[in-house]
Design a protein around this motif. Sequence first.
Motif, PDB file in Angstrom:
ATOM      1  N   VAL A 150      27.011   7.575  -6.203  1.00 39.82           N
ATOM      2  CA  VAL A 150      26.341   6.735  -5.554  1.00 39.82           C
ATOM      3  C   VAL A 150      26.333   5.403  -6.226  1.00 39.82           C
ATOM      4  O   VAL A 150      26.168   4.761  -5.639  1.00 39.82           O
ATOM      5  N   LEU A 151      26.206   5.428  -7.376  1.00 39.89           N
ATOM      6  CA  LEU A 151      26.130   4.191  -8.348  1.00 39.89           C
ATOM      7  C   LEU A 151      27.245   3.355  -8.263  1.00 39.89           C
ATOM      8  O   LEU A 151      27.295   2.424  -8.285  1.00 39.89           O
ATOM      9  N   SER A 152      28.499   4.279  -8.284  1.00 41.20           N
ATOM     10  CA  SER A 152      29.769   3.316  -7.779  1.00 41.20           C
ATOM     11  C   SER A 152      29.916   2.769  -7.111  1.00 41.20           C
ATOM     12  O   SER A 152      30.307   1.618  -6.386  1.00 41.20           O
ATOM     13  N   LEU A 153      29.102   2.952  -5.554  1.00 41.81           N
ATOM     14  CA  LEU A 153      29.224   2.211  -4.684  1.00 41.81           C
ATOM     15  C   LEU A 153      28.424   1.429  -4.750  1.00 41.81           C
ATOM     16  O   LEU A 153      28.063  -0.176  -4.098  1.00 41.81           O
ATOM     17  N   LEU A 171      13.843  15.702 -14.621  1.00 40.00           N
ATOM     18  CA  LEU A 171      12.924  15.406 -15.856  1.00 40.00           C
ATOM     19  C   LEU A 171      12.415  13.892 -15.620  1.00 40.00           C
ATOM     20  O   LEU A 171      13.210  12.985 -15.140  1.00 40.00           O
ATOM     21  N   ASN A 172      11.393  13.219 -15.456  1.00 42.19           N
ATOM     22  CA  ASN A 172      10.768  12.307 -15.876  1.00 42.19           C
ATOM     23  C   ASN A 172      11.676  11.421 -14.244  1.00 42.19           C
ATOM     24  O   ASN A 172      12.514  10.371 -14.527  1.00 42.19           O
ATOM     25  N   VAL A 173      11.739  11.895 -12.565  1.00 41.14           N
ATOM     26  CA  VAL A 173      11.976  11.891 -12.091  1.00 41.14           C
ATOM     27  C   VAL A 173      11.818  10.330 -11.708  1.00 41.14           C
ATOM     28  O   VAL A 173      12.354   9.062 -11.023  1.00 41.14           O
ATOM     29  N   PRO A 174      10.910   9.759 -11.278  1.00 35.50           N
ATOM     30  CA  PRO A 174      10.264   8.171 -11.110  1.00 35.50           C
ATOM     31  C   PRO A 174      11.248   7.002 -11.846  1.00 35.50           C
ATOM     32  O   PRO A 174      11.861   5.866 -11.677  1.00 35.50           O
ATOM     33  N   ASP A 175      11.476   7.522 -13.394  1.00 34.43           N
ATOM     34  CA  ASP A 175      11.932   6.944 -14.810  1.00 34.43           C
ATOM     35  C   ASP A 175      13.507   6.548 -14.450  1.00 34.43           C
ATOM     36  O   ASP A 175      13.835   6.021 -14.121  1.00 34.43           O
ATOM     37  N   ALA A 177      14.904   7.260 -11.864  1.00 32.76           N
ATOM     38  CA  ALA A 177      15.162   6.802 -10.581  1.00 32.76           C
ATOM     39  C   ALA A 177      15.261   4.874 -11.408  1.00 32.76           C
ATOM     40  O   ALA A 177      16.225   4.239 -10.630  1.00 32.76           O
ATOM     41  N   ARG A 178      13.777   4.476 -11.735  1.00 35.14           N
ATOM     42  CA  ARG A 178      14.028   2.970 -11.989  1.00 35.14           C
ATOM     43  C   ARG A 178      14.856   3.084 -12.946  1.00 35.14           C
ATOM     44  O   ARG A 178      15.980   1.664 -12.390  1.00 35.14           O
ATOM     45  N   LYS A 179      15.142   4.116 -13.812  1.00 30.93           N
ATOM     46  CA  LYS A 179      16.732   2.862 -14.806  1.00 30.93           C
ATOM     47  C   LYS A 179      17.674   2.502 -14.234  1.00 30.93           C
ATOM     48  O   LYS A 179      17.989   2.055 -14.176  1.00 30.93           O
ATOM     49  N   LYS A 203       4.316   4.983  -6.343  1.00 29.00           N
ATOM     50  CA  LYS A 203       3.598   4.628  -7.485  1.00 29.00           C
ATOM     51  C   LYS A 203       5.124   3.118  -7.675  1.00 29.00           C
ATOM     52  O   LYS A 203       4.793   1.940  -7.942  1.00 29.00           O
ATOM     53  N   ALA A 204       6.013   3.948  -8.378  1.00 31.06           N
ATOM     54  CA  ALA A 204       7.318   3.102  -8.882  1.00 31.06           C
ATOM     55  C   ALA A 204       7.427   2.409  -7.859  1.00 31.06           C
ATOM     56  O   ALA A 204       9.455   2.184  -8.059  1.00 31.06           O
ATOM     57  N   GLU A 205       7.539   2.874  -6.101  1.00 29.80           N
ATOM     58  CA  GLU A 205       7.874   2.107  -5.079  1.00 29.80           C
ATOM     59  C   GLU A 205       9.647   2.749  -4.676  1.00 29.80           C
ATOM     60  O   GLU A 205      10.517   1.721  -4.190  1.00 29.80           O
ATOM     61  N   ILE A 206       9.626   4.079  -5.164  1.00 29.20           N
ATOM     62  CA  ILE A 206      10.985   4.948  -4.767  1.00 29.20           C
ATOM     63  C   ILE A 206      10.405   4.930  -3.462  1.00 29.20           C
ATOM     64  O   ILE A 206       9.692   5.617  -3.005  1.00 29.20           O
ATOM     65  N   GLU A 207      11.618   5.228  -2.409  1.00 30.72           N
ATOM     66  CA  GLU A 207      11.155   5.689  -1.117  1.00 30.72           C
ATOM     67  C   GLU A 207      11.569   6.869  -1.442  1.00 30.72           C
ATOM     68  O   GLU A 207      12.375   7.604  -2.089  1.00 30.72           O
ATOM     69  N   VAL A 208      11.412   8.226  -0.208  1.00 30.64           N
ATOM     70  CA  VAL A 208      10.865   9.751  -0.619  1.00 30.64           C
ATOM     71  C   VAL A 208      11.394  10.171   0.443  1.00 30.64           C
ATOM     72  O   VAL A 208      11.147  10.014   1.491  1.00 30.64           O
TER      73      VAL A 208
END
Length: 250
Positions: A150-153, A171-175, A177-179, A203-208
């Motif tokens: 999906v990053l290639s998309l 580990l550290n899923v919010p970090d 996803a933000r990365k 809090k990280a504004e990542i949809e779930v």
Amino acid sequence: MRYQTKIYGHRGASQYSPENSMEAFQMAYDMGADGIEFDVQMTKDGHLVVVHDEEISRVSDGIGYVKDYTFEELRCFQFNRTHPEYEDIKIPLLDDVLEQFKQKKDFLFNIELKNNIFAYEGMEVKVLNVVKEKGVLERTLFSSFYHKSVLSLRKMDSNTKIAFLYCDGLLNVPDYARKYAVDAVHPAWYLLDRDDMFFSLKKAEIEVNVWTVDNGKEIRRLCDMGVNGIITNKPDLGSEIRDDRGAVYQ
């Protein structure tokens, strides 16, 4: 009251009809789902087909891998094994599914690229091209357990909306996803209560968007939490709870 949570039919309304079939997708729409979640693989001759398992015997009267058949060969099989009361169920193309619903302006597509087992060469660009040709890019969310895919998309088109699928082990899923600047994460539903995972993601504004939830009490709890989306085999139950219409929980 209507909850903000979106309800996605998991492989369509797969509790009631053959999964990943045109019948299941239409049923999910008729039941009031906000969208459908479905899986894409590639045939031996390069066609994009909608099917979950790499090996077809669980869902059809054939055996063997999707990748080893041409599209016309796959069309010779009946894909009704999960619901044999249905007759003449054929494997659909990605093109078929998007064409069926492209005029339903608010209907959403959650496309999972099933390339974490077999690396289908060139599948990402083919999927993206079909979605663009149908004019539904703004309504489509691409996901995969193979995160590189999906990053290639996103590299191909910065307007793509992408999500990381996962079950255990990250580990550290919010970090994480933000990365990689993903729009959403798609965890197995039982992971959200671990280490305040959901609230850290919000809090990280990542949809779930969580999978796969068929229990009414759990659907209600997740709606109360404010998850962005629920992927369910029972879109009728999900949409009733989403609309707060007094669903019977079971």
